[in-house]
Design a protein around this motif. Structure first.
Motif, mmCIF file in Angstrom:
data_model
loop_
_atom_site.group_PDB
_atom_site.id
_atom_site.type_symbol
_atom_site.label_atom_id
_atom_site.label_comp_id
_atom_site.label_asym_id
_atom_site.label_seq_id
_atom_site.Cartn_x
_atom_site.Cartn_y
_atom_site.Cartn_z
ATOM 1 N N GLU A 9 4.471 9.878 -4.032
ATOM 2 C CA GLU A 9 3.800 8.925 -2.853
ATOM 3 C C GLU A 9 2.907 7.685 -3.499
ATOM 4 O O GLU A 9 2.626 7.010 -2.706
ATOM 5 C CB GLU A 9 3.255 9.677 -2.040
ATOM 6 N N GLY A 10 2.631 7.780 -4.828
ATOM 7 C CA GLY A 10 2.019 6.749 -5.545
ATOM 8 C C GLY A 10 0.412 6.693 -5.276
ATOM 9 O O GLY A 10 -0.296 6.000 -5.225
ATOM 10 N N TRP A 11 0.050 7.825 -4.992
ATOM 11 C CA TRP A 11 -1.444 7.995 -4.749
ATOM 12 C C TRP A 11 -2.428 7.956 -5.632
ATOM 13 O O TRP A 11 -3.336 7.407 -6.077
ATOM 14 C CB TRP A 11 -1.845 9.602 -4.124
ATOM 15 N N ASP A 12 -1.534 8.220 -7.120
ATOM 16 C CA ASP A 12 -2.319 7.849 -8.338
ATOM 17 C C ASP A 12 -2.465 6.622 -8.754
ATOM 18 O O ASP A 12 -3.398 6.176 -9.450
ATOM 19 C CB ASP A 12 -1.638 8.758 -9.265
ATOM 20 N N ASP A 13 -1.660 5.481 -8.220
ATOM 21 C CA ASP A 13 -1.871 4.292 -8.421
ATOM 22 C C ASP A 13 -2.745 3.657 -7.554
ATOM 23 O O ASP A 13 -3.143 2.192 -7.945
ATOM 24 C CB ASP A 13 -0.367 3.466 -8.318
ATOM 25 N N ARG A 14 -3.214 4.263 -6.519
ATOM 26 C CA ARG A 14 -4.256 3.579 -5.642
ATOM 27 C C ARG A 14 -5.563 3.777 -5.914
ATOM 28 O O ARG A 14 -6.515 3.464 -5.397
ATOM 29 C CB ARG A 14 -3.902 3.995 -4.114
ATOM 30 N N VAL A 15 -5.899 4.416 -6.890
ATOM 31 C CA VAL A 15 -7.293 5.001 -7.320
ATOM 32 C C VAL A 15 -7.786 3.789 -7.715
ATOM 33 O O VAL A 15 -7.862 2.787 -8.782
ATOM 34 C CB VAL A 15 -7.180 5.834 -8.401
ATOM 35 N N ASP A 16 -9.099 3.451 -7.367
ATOM 36 C CA ASP A 16 -10.156 2.514 -7.607
ATOM 37 C C ASP A 16 -11.017 2.984 -8.775
ATOM 38 O O ASP A 16 -11.964 3.614 -8.669
ATOM 39 C CB ASP A 16 -10.920 1.742 -6.635
ATOM 40 N N ASN A 17 -10.935 2.446 -10.073
ATOM 41 C CA ASN A 17 -11.671 2.757 -11.205
ATOM 42 C C ASN A 17 -12.853 1.920 -11.627
ATOM 43 O O ASN A 17 -13.431 1.817 -12.641
ATOM 44 C CB ASN A 17 -10.636 2.958 -12.339
ATOM 45 N N SER A 18 -13.128 0.998 -10.640
ATOM 46 C CA SER A 18 -14.032 -0.224 -10.893
ATOM 47 C C SER A 18 -15.562 0.479 -11.008
ATOM 48 O O SER A 18 -16.331 -0.228 -11.684
ATOM 49 C CB SER A 18 -14.035 -1.208 -9.818
ATOM 50 N N LEU A 19 -15.884 1.566 -10.445
ATOM 51 C CA LEU A 19 -17.121 2.157 -10.572
ATOM 52 C C LEU A 19 -17.123 3.336 -11.655
ATOM 53 O O LEU A 19 -18.294 3.946 -11.718
ATOM 54 C CB LEU A 19 -17.403 2.887 -9.027
ATOM 55 N N ASP A 20 -15.956 3.327 -12.368
ATOM 56 C CA ASP A 20 -16.138 4.374 -13.523
ATOM 57 C C ASP A 20 -17.197 3.965 -14.669
ATOM 58 O O ASP A 20 -17.020 2.987 -15.091
ATOM 59 C CB ASP A 20 -14.709 4.240 -14.190
ATOM 60 N N PRO A 21 -18.141 4.769 -14.790
ATOM 61 C CA PRO A 21 -19.248 4.460 -15.797
ATOM 62 C C PRO A 21 -18.592 4.191 -17.385
ATOM 63 O O PRO A 21 -19.227 3.567 -18.145
ATOM 64 C CB PRO A 21 -20.345 5.548 -15.915
ATOM 65 N N GLY A 22 -17.525 4.954 -17.382
ATOM 66 C CA GLY A 22 -16.843 4.798 -18.811
ATOM 67 C C GLY A 22 -15.950 3.471 -19.206
ATOM 68 O O GLY A 22 -15.263 3.609 -20.193
ATOM 69 N N ARG A 23 -15.629 2.812 -18.217
ATOM 70 C CA ARG A 23 -14.685 1.647 -18.020
ATOM 71 C C ARG A 23 -15.057 0.563 -18.719
ATOM 72 O O ARG A 23 -16.495 0.135 -18.677
ATOM 73 C CB ARG A 23 -14.606 1.385 -16.680
ATOM 74 N N ASP A 24 -14.278 0.174 -19.599
ATOM 75 C CA ASP A 24 -14.630 -1.338 -20.373
ATOM 76 C C ASP A 24 -14.249 -2.377 -19.449
ATOM 77 O O ASP A 24 -12.914 -2.534 -19.452
ATOM 78 C CB ASP A 24 -14.047 -1.313 -21.649
ATOM 79 N N PRO A 25 -15.054 -3.254 -19.051
ATOM 80 C CA PRO A 25 -14.447 -4.571 -18.253
ATOM 81 C C PRO A 25 -13.816 -5.535 -18.992
ATOM 82 O O PRO A 25 -12.891 -6.131 -18.469
ATOM 83 C CB PRO A 25 -16.011 -5.171 -17.624
ATOM 84 N N ALA A 26 -13.808 -5.429 -20.150
ATOM 85 C CA ALA A 26 -12.876 -6.199 -21.140
ATOM 86 C C ALA A 26 -11.446 -5.895 -20.908
ATOM 87 O O ALA A 26 -10.539 -6.633 -21.353
ATOM 88 C CB ALA A 26 -13.468 -6.077 -22.434
ATOM 89 N N ASP A 27 -11.156 -4.651 -20.823
ATOM 90 C CA ASP A 27 -9.731 -3.909 -20.631
ATOM 91 C C ASP A 27 -8.988 -4.143 -19.363
ATOM 92 O O ASP A 27 -7.976 -4.080 -19.353
ATOM 93 C CB ASP A 27 -9.959 -2.667 -20.982
ATOM 94 N N GLU A 28 -9.843 -4.913 -18.415
ATOM 95 C CA GLU A 28 -9.097 -5.233 -17.223
ATOM 96 C C GLU A 28 -8.025 -6.281 -17.124
ATOM 97 O O GLU A 28 -8.423 -7.245 -17.989
ATOM 98 C CB GLU A 28 -10.192 -5.673 -16.056
ATOM 99 N N PRO A 29 -6.847 -6.194 -16.372
ATOM 100 C CA PRO A 29 -6.010 -7.303 -16.522
ATOM 101 C C PRO A 29 -6.352 -8.452 -15.618
ATOM 102 O O PRO A 29 -7.138 -8.335 -14.449
ATOM 103 C CB PRO A 29 -4.627 -6.928 -15.910
ATOM 104 N N ASP A 30 -6.166 -9.737 -15.879
ATOM 105 C CA ASP A 30 -6.742 -10.887 -14.978
ATOM 106 C C ASP A 30 -5.923 -10.811 -13.928
ATOM 107 O O ASP A 30 -4.933 -10.799 -13.815
ATOM 108 C CB ASP A 30 -6.627 -12.355 -15.891
#
Length: 91
Positions: free
Chosen positions: A70-91
């Motif tokens: 059902e695509g629930w895995d694609d709807r996750v918002d990882n913007s608040l993930d502390p281990g996320r690198d903002p440079a890896d985000e697509p524009d």
């Protein structure tokens, strides 16, 4: 062969395999290793443990497949993930 018949055959084969494994392990424990006999309470506990473990595994796997389909895995918002690198985000 219809879907319910295949399900029942698979379920029956799984239960037969589990029962054969249980009897085989009992034989190894009592006759080969010299362990004690298991009381009826032990058999009940073993049966409930096997049933509970298989039921929980079935439930969790069905939820994982449902989430994936059902695509629930694609709807996750990882913007608040502390281990996320903002440079890896697509524009």
């Amino acid at each position: 062969m219809s879907k319910p018949v295949r399900f029942l055959l698979a379920l029956g084969l799984s239960m037969l395999t589990a029962a054969a494994a249980t009897v085989g392990l009992n034989w190894v424990w009592t006759d080969v290793l010299g362990g004690g006999e298991m009381s009826i309470h032990g058999w009940i506990a073993l049966g409930l443990g096997l049933f509970g473990t298989c039921g929980l595994a079935w439930l969790l796997m069905s939820l994982a497949f449902k989430s994936s389909r059902e695509g629930w895995d694609d709807r996750v918002d990882n913007s608040l993930d502390p281990g996320r690198d903002p440079a890896d985000e697509p524009d």
